[in-house]
Write a protein that holds these residues in place. Structure first.
Motif, short mmCIF file in Angstrom:
data_model
loop_
_atom_site.label_atom_id
_atom_site.label_comp_id
_atom_site.label_asym_id
_atom_site.label_seq_id
_atom_site.Cartn_x
_atom_site.Cartn_y
_atom_site.Cartn_z
N ASP A 1 41.79 77.58 -44.71
CA ASP A 1 40.92 76.88 -43.76
C ASP A 1 39.66 76.42 -44.49
O ASP A 1 39.23 77.03 -45.48
CB ASP A 1 40.51 77.80 -42.60
N ASN A 2 39.05 75.37 -43.97
CA ASN A 2 37.82 74.83 -44.56
C ASN A 2 36.63 75.69 -44.13
O ASN A 2 36.30 75.75 -42.95
CB ASN A 2 37.62 73.38 -44.11
N PHE A 3 36.01 76.34 -45.08
CA PHE A 3 34.88 77.22 -44.80
C PHE A 3 33.72 76.47 -44.15
O PHE A 3 32.95 77.05 -43.38
CB PHE A 3 34.42 77.89 -46.10
N TYR A 4 33.59 75.21 -44.44
CA TYR A 4 32.46 74.43 -43.93
C TYR A 4 32.77 73.71 -42.62
O TYR A 4 32.03 72.84 -42.19
CB TYR A 4 32.01 73.42 -45.00
N SER A 5 33.85 74.10 -41.97
CA SER A 5 34.24 73.46 -40.71
C SER A 5 33.27 73.80 -39.59
O SER A 5 32.57 74.82 -39.63
CB SER A 5 35.65 73.90 -40.31
N ASP A 6 33.24 72.94 -38.58
CA ASP A 6 32.40 73.18 -37.41
C ASP A 6 32.80 74.47 -36.70
O ASP A 6 31.96 75.19 -36.17
CB ASP A 6 32.49 72.00 -36.44
N GLU A 7 34.11 74.76 -36.67
CA GLU A 7 34.61 75.96 -36.00
C GLU A 7 33.98 77.23 -36.59
O GLU A 7 33.51 78.11 -35.85
CB GLU A 7 36.13 76.03 -36.12
N ILE A 8 33.94 77.32 -37.91
CA ILE A 8 33.37 78.50 -38.55
C ILE A 8 31.87 78.54 -38.36
O ILE A 8 31.30 79.60 -38.06
CB ILE A 8 33.76 78.55 -40.04
N THR A 9 31.20 77.40 -38.48
CA THR A 9 29.76 77.36 -38.29
C THR A 9 29.38 77.77 -36.87
O THR A 9 28.44 78.53 -36.66
CB THR A 9 29.22 75.95 -38.61
N LYS A 10 30.12 77.29 -35.87
CA LYS A 10 29.84 77.67 -34.48
C LYS A 10 30.04 79.15 -34.24
O LYS A 10 29.27 79.79 -33.53
CB LYS A 10 30.74 76.88 -33.52
N LYS A 11 31.08 79.71 -34.84
CA LYS A 11 31.42 81.11 -34.59
C LYS A 11 30.54 82.09 -35.36
O LYS A 11 30.15 83.13 -34.84
CB LYS A 11 32.89 81.35 -34.95
#
Length: 172
Positions: free
Chosen positions: A54-64
């Motif tokens: 998975d992309n570490f810099y994705s919006d999903e990870i940043t939001k979570k």
């Protein structure tokens, strides 16, 4: 007669080397075991809905987990970040997650294994296509998924799970 003696000596040396390799194979590196261990399906393994690559810099990870900029370790070739207490990830230079290190006692694998479980629990749930090795004074039970180029290793202290790592094949 001399030829028969040479053949017996050669067979003896090969047998000795084979037995020695099997008795000390727990000291061989991860890559050795990944070459010879039978495959286990690890395709569903994830950490809180995040998967390897998975992309570490994705919006999903940043939001979570919030935006992560401070590295938790200094390791050549990979950037390590603590997502939250008990979950650390390594990323490659393109930002893909290449490793999870789990120390959270409440976070189970997909198959229900968690920190504190014993060696027999791991083998009962993940099966016998495992390998055993030692590193940094700890015993490790590992499983390899050749199709998905992933592995999971359970690091044990006194036969109890202390932490586990979910890796893609690129991790050294």
């Amino acid at each position: 007669m001399r030829r028969n003696t040479m053949i017996l000596i050669t067979i003896g040396i090969v047998l000795f080397l084979t037995l020695t390799a099997f008795s000390i194979n727990h000291t061989f590196p991860r890559s050795f075991h990944h070459t010879f261990t039978k495959t286990t399906d690890l395709s569903k393994e994830n950490i809180e809905g995040l998967y390897l690559n998975d992309n570490f810099y994705s919006d999903e990870i940043t939001k979570k987990y919030g935006k992560k900029t401070e590295q938790s370790r200094d390791v050549t070739g990979y950037d390590y970040y603590e997502l939250r207490k008990g979950i650390e990830v390594a990323t490659n230079k393109s930002g893909k997650i290449t490793r999870f290190i789990i120390t959270d006692r409440n976070l189970e694998t997909v198959k229900g294994i968690k920190i504190g479980d014993n060696k027999e629990d791991v083998i009962k749930v993940y099966g016998k296509n495992d390998y055993f090795r030692s590193e940094q004074g700890l015993n490790i039970i590992g499983y390899v998924d050749r199709k998905n180029n992933t592995s999971i290793e359970f690091w044990l202290i006194d036969e109890k799970l202390n932490f586990y790592k979910l890796d893609n094949k690129s991790m050294k």
